[in-house]
Design a protein around this motif. Sequence first.
Motif, PDB file in Angstrom:
ATOM      1  N   SER A 181       0.855  -1.183   0.000  1.00 17.78           N
ATOM      2  CA  SER A 181       0.000   0.000   0.000  1.00 17.78           C
ATOM      3  C   SER A 181       0.895   1.238   0.000  1.00 17.78           C
ATOM      4  CB  SER A 181      -0.926   0.003   1.214  1.00 17.78           C
ATOM      5  OG  SER A 181      -0.179   0.048   2.414  1.00 17.78           O
ATOM      6  N   GLY A 182       0.292   2.382  -0.319  1.00 10.64           N
ATOM      7  CA  GLY A 182       1.061   3.622  -0.339  1.00 10.64           C
ATOM      8  C   GLY A 182       1.334   4.112  -1.732  1.00 10.64           C
ATOM      9  N   SER A 183       2.416   4.863  -1.883  1.00 13.62           N
ATOM     10  CA  SER A 183       2.743   5.524  -3.157  1.00 13.62           C
ATOM     11  C   SER A 183       4.037   4.955  -3.719  1.00 13.62           C
ATOM     12  CB  SER A 183       2.893   7.034  -2.923  1.00 13.62           C
ATOM     13  OG  SER A 183       3.127   7.700  -4.136  1.00 13.62           O
ATOM     14  N   TYR A 184       3.913   4.293  -4.844  1.00 20.25           N
ATOM     15  CA  TYR A 184       5.082   3.669  -5.458  1.00 20.25           C
ATOM     16  C   TYR A 184       4.739   3.300  -6.906  1.00 20.25           C
ATOM     17  CZ  TYR A 184       2.259  -0.419  -4.297  1.00 20.25           C
ATOM     18  OH  TYR A 184       1.227  -1.299  -4.174  1.00 20.25           O
ATOM     19  N   GLN A 185       5.796   3.028  -7.659  1.00 20.38           N
ATOM     20  CA  GLN A 185       5.663   2.436  -8.986  1.00 20.38           C
ATOM     21  C   GLN A 185       6.279   1.056  -8.904  1.00 20.38           C
ATOM     22  OE1 GLN A 185       7.720   5.371 -11.376  1.00 20.38           O
ATOM     23  NE2 GLN A 185       5.810   6.343 -11.969  1.00 20.38           N
ATOM     24  N   THR A 186       5.677   0.122  -9.576  1.00 21.34           N
ATOM     25  CA  THR A 186       6.146  -1.248  -9.414  1.00 21.34           C
ATOM     26  C   THR A 186       6.422  -1.927 -10.745  1.00 21.34           C
ATOM     27  OG1 THR A 186       5.574  -3.428  -8.536  1.00 21.34           O
ATOM     28  CG2 THR A 186       3.743  -2.055  -9.265  1.00 21.34           C
ATOM     29  N   ALA A 187       7.563  -2.601 -10.791  1.00 22.60           N
ATOM     30  CA  ALA A 187       7.861  -3.478 -11.925  1.00 22.60           C
ATOM     31  C   ALA A 187       7.334  -4.864 -11.604  1.00 22.60           C
ATOM     32  CB  ALA A 187       9.367  -3.523 -12.164  1.00 22.60           C
ATOM     33  N   SER A 188       7.358  -5.173 -10.319  1.00 18.60           N
ATOM     34  CA  SER A 188       6.786  -6.405  -9.782  1.00 18.60           C
ATOM     35  C   SER A 188       6.639  -6.185  -8.288  1.00 18.60           C
ATOM     36  CB  SER A 188       7.698  -7.606 -10.056  1.00 18.60           C
ATOM     37  OG  SER A 188       8.878  -7.512  -9.282  1.00 18.60           O
ATOM     38  N   ALA A 189       5.969  -7.099  -7.613  1.00 17.63           N
ATOM     39  CA  ALA A 189       5.830  -6.949  -6.158  1.00 17.63           C
ATOM     40  C   ALA A 189       7.182  -6.994  -5.454  1.00 17.63           C
ATOM     41  CB  ALA A 189       4.919  -8.035  -5.615  1.00 17.63           C
TER      42      ALA A 189
END
Length: 204
Positions: free
Chosen positions: A174-182
């Motif tokens: 949760s929160g603020s991020y960009q993800t390539a994968s978990a």
Amino acid sequence: MAKSIYIGVDGKARKAKNIYIGVDGKARKVKKMYIGVNGVARLCYTSEVTVVTVTIVQSANQTITVICNGNSYTSTFTAKAGSTYTASISASTGYNAGTLSSTSGTLTDNITISATAATLKTYTYTINQPTGGTITVTVDGVAYTSTFTVQHGKTASNLCTPNSGYTFKTFTLSGSYQTASANTLAINGDAEIGAVLEKEDEDV
């Protein structure tokens, strides 16, 4: 013999450095004068400072804007003395703006407006350790197993190591991020991570 003379109305010659002949035929001494389009000499008044220079010093990852006389400036400009101004600063994404050297005032002399350096924003990365395993988050080669702070744009690598008798199922994010994968997050705000593990069946 005088180098500069004029003849007064009384017919006498007088020495003068700067004179003009008025429309009434009289000679007058002045420090500053100009000849108007109608040929008439007029006194020319000047102030000590009529135009001032406002130097704007920009720096990385932020922009200074100065409003003066209804105009907006982001680079050096000139204005009449006595003009009022306001200055503001905006930061690029992920940065905190620096502090301005001046935010408002009346222009009486040349002025330089600058700011302290912009700084990267810092966020909180919360690690909620699950039952049956351990989450390890690595940023810039440093491994964390409890909540820590991280700068904007940093990449967090997430790993969950299950205890004996448990199987890792998934991360909860949760929160603020960009993800390539978990497993890999680019942080752009406060974020939180947890994990779901499943207890293995015991042999009977």
